[in-house]
Scaffold this motif. Structure first.
Motif, PDB file in Angstrom:
ATOM      1  N   VAL A 249     -42.217 -30.188 -47.627  1.00  0.00           N
ATOM      2  CA  VAL A 249     -40.987 -29.682 -48.239  1.00  0.00           C
ATOM      3  C   VAL A 249     -41.296 -28.488 -49.142  1.00  0.00           C
ATOM      4  N   ASP A 250     -42.370 -28.603 -49.926  1.00  0.00           N
ATOM      5  CA  ASP A 250     -42.737 -27.499 -50.823  1.00  0.00           C
ATOM      6  C   ASP A 250     -42.997 -26.217 -50.038  1.00  0.00           C
ATOM      7  N   THR A 251     -43.642 -26.331 -48.885  1.00  0.00           N
ATOM      8  CA  THR A 251     -43.899 -25.128 -48.098  1.00  0.00           C
ATOM      9  C   THR A 251     -42.602 -24.539 -47.562  1.00  0.00           C
ATOM     10  N   LEU A 252     -41.669 -25.398 -47.169  1.00  0.00           N
ATOM     11  CA  LEU A 252     -40.403 -24.905 -46.627  1.00  0.00           C
ATOM     12  C   LEU A 252     -39.536 -24.269 -47.705  1.00  0.00           C
ATOM     13  N   LEU A 253     -39.678 -24.738 -48.933  1.00  0.00           N
ATOM     14  CA  LEU A 253     -38.869 -24.166 -50.017  1.00  0.00           C
ATOM     15  C   LEU A 253     -39.239 -22.723 -50.331  1.00  0.00           C
ATOM     16  N   SER A 254     -40.361 -22.261 -49.776  1.00  0.00           N
ATOM     17  CA  SER A 254     -40.690 -20.848 -49.962  1.00  0.00           C
ATOM     18  C   SER A 254     -39.666 -19.946 -49.282  1.00  0.00           C
ATOM     19  N   ALA A 291     -29.127 -24.127 -43.608  1.00  0.00           N
ATOM     20  CA  ALA A 291     -28.938 -22.971 -42.732  1.00  0.00           C
ATOM     21  C   ALA A 291     -30.185 -22.097 -42.699  1.00  0.00           C
ATOM     22  N   ALA A 292     -30.823 -21.936 -43.859  1.00  0.00           N
ATOM     23  CA  ALA A 292     -32.041 -21.127 -43.911  1.00  0.00           C
ATOM     24  C   ALA A 292     -33.158 -21.759 -43.098  1.00  0.00           C
ATOM     25  N   LEU A 293     -33.281 -23.082 -43.182  1.00  0.00           N
ATOM     26  CA  LEU A 293     -34.345 -23.775 -42.451  1.00  0.00           C
ATOM     27  C   LEU A 293     -34.092 -23.759 -40.947  1.00  0.00           C
ATOM     28  N   ALA A 297     -37.355 -18.571 -37.940  1.00  0.00           N
ATOM     29  CA  ALA A 297     -37.937 -18.395 -36.607  1.00  0.00           C
ATOM     30  C   ALA A 297     -38.829 -19.569 -36.222  1.00  0.00           C
ATOM     31  N   ASP A 298     -39.673 -20.020 -37.145  1.00  0.00           N
ATOM     32  CA  ASP A 298     -40.597 -21.114 -36.827  1.00  0.00           C
ATOM     33  C   ASP A 298     -41.036 -21.780 -38.129  1.00  0.00           C
ATOM     34  N   PRO A 299     -40.253 -22.728 -38.660  1.00  0.00           N
ATOM     35  CA  PRO A 299     -40.632 -23.402 -39.901  1.00  0.00           C
ATOM     36  C   PRO A 299     -41.983 -24.099 -39.805  1.00  0.00           C
ATOM     37  N   ALA A 300     -42.337 -24.618 -38.627  1.00  0.00           N
ATOM     38  CA  ALA A 300     -43.624 -25.301 -38.489  1.00  0.00           C
ATOM     39  C   ALA A 300     -44.784 -24.338 -38.715  1.00  0.00           C
ATOM     40  N   THR A 301     -44.638 -23.110 -38.206  1.00  0.00           N
ATOM     41  CA  THR A 301     -45.697 -22.122 -38.420  1.00  0.00           C
ATOM     42  C   THR A 301     -45.808 -21.768 -39.891  1.00  0.00           C
ATOM     43  N   LEU A 302     -44.669 -21.642 -40.564  1.00  0.00           N
ATOM     44  CA  LEU A 302     -44.673 -21.362 -41.999  1.00  0.00           C
ATOM     45  C   LEU A 302     -45.400 -22.472 -42.757  1.00  0.00           C
TER      46      LEU A 302
END
Length: 413
Positions: A249-254, A291-293, A297-302
């Motif tokens: 979650v912390d990585t996605l919040l970027s 919506a942002a998530l 393009a690729d949340p897993a790569t992020l």
């Protein structure tokens, strides 16, 4: 139980995890990892990893400084001044361990805690690195040296998983179920002190004496206390700082900083302590975050990129030998054999006539012609410089010199 197996090609190291558990790794992952304790009795001999002589060596001859050593007595950590002193002429630092002071406190019942042994004691440096490779989570190793009939710490829980390896002596362990399951790093047991104390007075899940060769796994949050019995007890605690879904979650919040709707200011004059005023804003914010998530393009790569960089900061690959490496660079020839540095990792990608190695927070860029050589080295075993595919000898020497200097490869006998 033997630690290694002998084959025609020489000794083969046992899996590091297999030294901590007595069941197949797949079953451990399914039934115990992050879920339930596991006790393995008479499982292994850990003398190759640590020993009473190692304690005396570290305390008396290695010049340890805090925080690599601390002492605790009856549940309280002692002030460093009680067991450290100046290093004397030529080592004028004030917090080096004093073997005389440690002896006095240990004789009075204090537990010696040697911390960060995965950085200072060679057998544990190698063991921890192998365990990290197998489990995919950072590890640390501490040793707890408890005098006879003494308790180092009162009932508490850790915010990381632990493997307890009993090296010598005997220790009575009492384990209780969590009062706060799966605590995160900042959710320490003192926030639940009363509940932990109450649980510690209840019926234990495990109440056993650990003897040399026994191993115990405890998931984070499980309450425990331990008391040495007739002789000095030494055990290793291998702490596993498991990455969690909260870390993902912390990585996605970027993504927040890249989303205009989430960067907008709150209304002028808002009372942020009023739930009624915040409620519609929270609803809109959650919708914008979703919506942002979903639009990324690729949340897993992020997530992989950010967690991978963190893993590189949290762990260490095989050490390099600076003097020997510089000598190898100078004497490099077509017959020199090199291999990928153990546990260095890395991902190879090719674009714009360049091959890029991304590993441990850095990016190394080389001509695309080096890709076959890099992939062969990345795959495993040692290769002679002259046998690297896709490169003539002059180019191969240039590439390998760069890889040696950057600490990506090491020489192999």
């Amino acid at each position: 139980m033997p630690q290694d197996e002998l084959t025609e090609r020489g000794p083969v190291l046992r899996s590091a995890l297999s030294r901590c558990i007595d069941i197949p790794a797949e079953r451990f992952a399914r039934e115990h990892w992050g879920r339930a304790p596991r006790l393995a009795t008479a499982h292994d001999d850990f003398a190759d990893l640590f020993s009473p002589a190692a304690v005396d060596e570290l305390v008396g001859r290695r010049g340890l400084r805090t925080p690599f050593i601390r002492l605790a007595h009856e549940g309280s950590v002692l002030s460093p001044e009680r067991f450290t002193a100046s290093g004397g002429f030529g080592a004028e630092v004030s917090d080096q361990v004093s073997s005389e002071k440690v002896l006095a406190e240990f004789a009075a019942g204090a537990t010696i805690v040697l911390q960060g042994l995965h950085r200072v004691w060679p057998p544990l440096v190698d063991f921890a690195r192998r365990l990290v490779e197998e489990l995919g989570h950072p590890a640390q190793v501490n040793a707890y040296v408890t005098p006879p009939s003494s308790q180092g710490f009162s009932p508490h829980y850790d915010t990381h998983d632990v493997f307890v390896l009993q090296v010598s002596g005997e220790k009575h362990w009492v384990i209780h179920a969590p009062v706060h399951p799966d605590p995160l790093k900042d959710q320490v047991w003192t926030e639940h002190r009363a509940a932990v104390a109450d649980a510690g007075r209840g019926e234990p899940v495990i109440d056993r004496v650990l003897r040399p060769g026994d191993a115990l796994y405890l998931p984070r949050g499980w309450i425990h206390s331990a008391t040495a019995l007739g002789d000095t007890s030494i055990h290793l605690t291998v702490g596993m700082a498991a990455y969690t879904r909260a870390d993902v979650v912390d990585t996605l919040l970027s993504l927040v900083g890249e989303t205009e709707a989430l960067r907008a200011s709150l209304p002028l004059g808002i009372d942020v302590s009023d739930p009624d005023q915040l409620r519609p804003i929270v609803t809109e914010t959650v919708e914008a975050l979703v919506a942002a998530l979903t639009g990324a393009a690729d949340p897993a790569t992020l997530s992989a990129r950010r967690l991978g960089a963190r893993f590189g900061r949290d762990t260490r690959p095989e050490p390099v030998a600076p003097l020997a490496t510089l000598g190898a660079i100078t004497a490099l020839s077509e017959h020199t054999r090199v291999r990928w540095r153990d546990f260095y990792g890395g991902i190879l990608t090719t674009a714009d006539d360049r091959v890029r190695l991304t590993a441990r927070g850095t990016v190394l860029s080389l001509p695309a012609e080096a890709e076959p050589a890099l992939r062969l080295l990345r795959a495993g075993g040692p290769v002679a410089v002259g046998d690297l595919p896709g490169l003539d000898l002059a180019s191969a020497l240039v590439v390998v010199r760069r890889l040696l200097r950057e600490g990506v490869v090491v020489t192999s006998e």
